[in-house]
Design a protein around this motif. Sequence first.
Motif, short mmCIF file in Angstrom:
data_model
loop_
_atom_site.label_atom_id
_atom_site.label_comp_id
_atom_site.label_asym_id
_atom_site.label_seq_id
_atom_site.Cartn_x
_atom_site.Cartn_y
_atom_site.Cartn_z
N ASP A 661 0.97 -1.12 -0.17
CA ASP A 661 0.01 -0.08 -0.11
C ASP A 661 0.94 1.15 0.21
OD1 ASP A 661 -2.22 -1.26 -0.15
OD2 ASP A 661 -3.10 -0.81 1.88
N PHE A 735 -6.78 0.96 -3.54
CA PHE A 735 -6.34 0.65 -2.53
C PHE A 735 -7.20 -0.80 -1.95
CE2 PHE A 735 -4.53 4.94 -2.33
CZ PHE A 735 -3.22 4.84 -2.11
N LYS A 750 -5.45 -3.64 -5.33
CA LYS A 750 -4.17 -3.41 -4.78
C LYS A 750 -3.24 -3.00 -6.05
CE LYS A 750 -5.01 -3.84 -0.36
NZ LYS A 750 -4.78 -2.91 0.45
#
Length: 770
Positions: A661, A735, A750
């Motif tokens: 992340d 995300f 992701k």
Amino acid sequence: MRKQLTWSLAAILCAGAAAGCEGRESAKAVISATGAYAHKDFTFDVRPETFEITLSRNGVKESVSLPLPVSPVSRVVREADTVTWSIPGKADIQVRKKENYLDVTITSTGAETFQWPRVTADSYLLPLGEGKKIPANDASWMQFLKEETLNWSESFSMDFFALNKQAYSIVYIVKNKFNNEVRFKGDSAIGFDFSHEFPSLTPDKSYGFRLYVTDNDPVSAAKTYQAYRHEMEPFLTLADKAKANPEVAKLFGAPHIYLWNEQLLAETDVDWSKIRSRLESPLGPWIAELLAAHTEDGAGEFNSVLKQMRAQDYFDAYQKKVVLRAMNAVLKLKPFYKAELFPDLDSQTLQLAAKGTDRLSEQQTYELNKKILKSVLQDAVTDIGTWGEDHSAKLVEDMKQAGIANAWIGLPNWSDGLMNPGFVRKTNEQGYLIGPYDSYHSIQQKENPSWNTAYFPDSTLYEQATIAKKDGTKIGGFLGRGRKLNPALSLPSVKQRTQAILQDGIAFNSWFIDCDATGEIYDDYTAAHPTTQLQDLKARLERIAYIANEKKMVVGSEGGSDYAHNTIAFAHGIETPVIQWADPDMRTDKSSEYYVGGYYSPQGTIPERYGKQVPIKPLYHTIYTDPAYSVPLYKLVYNDSVITTHHWEWGSDKIKGEVGDRMLKELLYNVPPLYHLDRQVWEKEKARITAYLKVWSPFHTKAVNREMTGFRILSEDRLVQRTEYGPDLNVTVNFSDKEARIGDQVLPAKSAVIQDGPDQIRFDPQILLK
């Protein structure tokens, strides 16, 4: 130097004044730019008795500040666009409508402190580090902020905040950044009070705000503030800074790397079958004597190993580490040379020693000590020129061969460079920036080789140049040790230190200064040298400018508070600040899974504080790293002026489970990754780092020379976001844990996509983390 410094201070001087900056011609040039985001068509109303202000636009009325307790007022004057009044014995107040903002000025006529405004909103935009959007009813933020009081200049990276109301936002620009506090409160919804102290030291007895009405989005708020900053002072871009110092361009596309090579002499430099006999000479006891007299750890471990080695014909791993640590420690000590102990020196070394160790520069001291040690150890160690080669010079050569074109290399201490000037020169020759960590924050009374930034040759500074509170007590230094040095009295020592470090031609081309851009500024009540926060801040900028302009260094600092934006080129700590100094699970309980580790590594490799991967508590994930609450306020203002990254305690790989992340966010926000490397970590992570940089570096090189022009939330959960750098360059990041559909495109969970004109680059960090 002077032009850059003057520009940097212009905004501070204007921000600290009640009036006088409004009429400058530059203001007229940017009103249209501000007007693109700030609405002019609003009206206001004031109730002087409670200092309640309301704004109205398109029939919607919103509160600027909740009413204060009713107080007697006098001399109330209402004109077409202005209301003035006095609170007897406390303050004079003026509220005036300008072309596209409401100007509020509060001038003390007796008040030592004044509280205004008291605010509530549906949500808040706050420049906490890079920026946060905080819903007023968010349970985690209520828990974190409840009854919290924050120093304005230390806690907020820029001088504005915004209240997001139902129909529009109200942007508050703080005109006087000094002596302010924000106190949060509220059990069912977050609110806060803003208060200002009028110190006896400070002649300016005013503070206040510009209030703008904007659309309810971060871009409008940040760009309104950006236009204000352009109005207050010329705005230096990174391109401008690179024209003044072409070395600045080496930051473009550059990861930030702290390279740990504190032990010059490595295990591979020693023939362990031969060194025992050398240590049985007077060298061993002499090393022990020096360790006992001049180091914090003393000679206990080393003496034990000396005793053990007499009864064995080998060195185990622990014993090797102790011996290496001892030899590397004495290499830094001026008293190492003792003529009767070292009779076999060559003429060049004797000539150097004859100057007297007190007259040698630091770099010459290290050179002398290396030759002294070699004269005794002889063939038990490799040639001096190879010391440090394996874990420093070869590492940066390998980085270059692996395709890392630009890099900023930070050394934990300038002594690491002076001990190994050949490594510094080779790093510079690779085209990299390399520089030491430096600090003028704390001062110790006695010299401590392990904390040399806190010692200054001028012995008068500790008693005569440190900061006192109102009651006369001195403010403690870092971790409560020593005292804090008054920046207004520091410049001669700054010049002395930098000149001493650089006098022998060490090839540093960058410099990192701790604390000067954190907003940690002080009023000093010492009778002999009273100093205001404004004077403190001007002095910090002056010493940054001296190193940047006189010494031609690419300078960065901790924090990146925007008062320094014209003076620094980069900052560490805006994107991820230090997380929770006071949490015992993280800072003191070594059995906790959240313990971040200690500062010291006996082997001179990466300390746990920087290299140990740890999980983050759920609450702190929300506050510090959850992208759903993050907004790029700082980047929307300063993307093309200051390069910002993480604090060195919280580098890109520090948080367990969030490395991917953080890569995505570094792309989204155009943020350099920050790594801590030694040879072992580089070999382990080389493939992942270089694969990521092949995507990140070309993007950063292009984006860093542009404004961030847009920021969009593309999903209801706020986990799909896009940043824009002009019309033809943008980054979209998902995300979330599920794929997202954006128009006719699908963005996997992701992952990120960079749109560069017609070209599209997709990035999935999970591939690199497998």
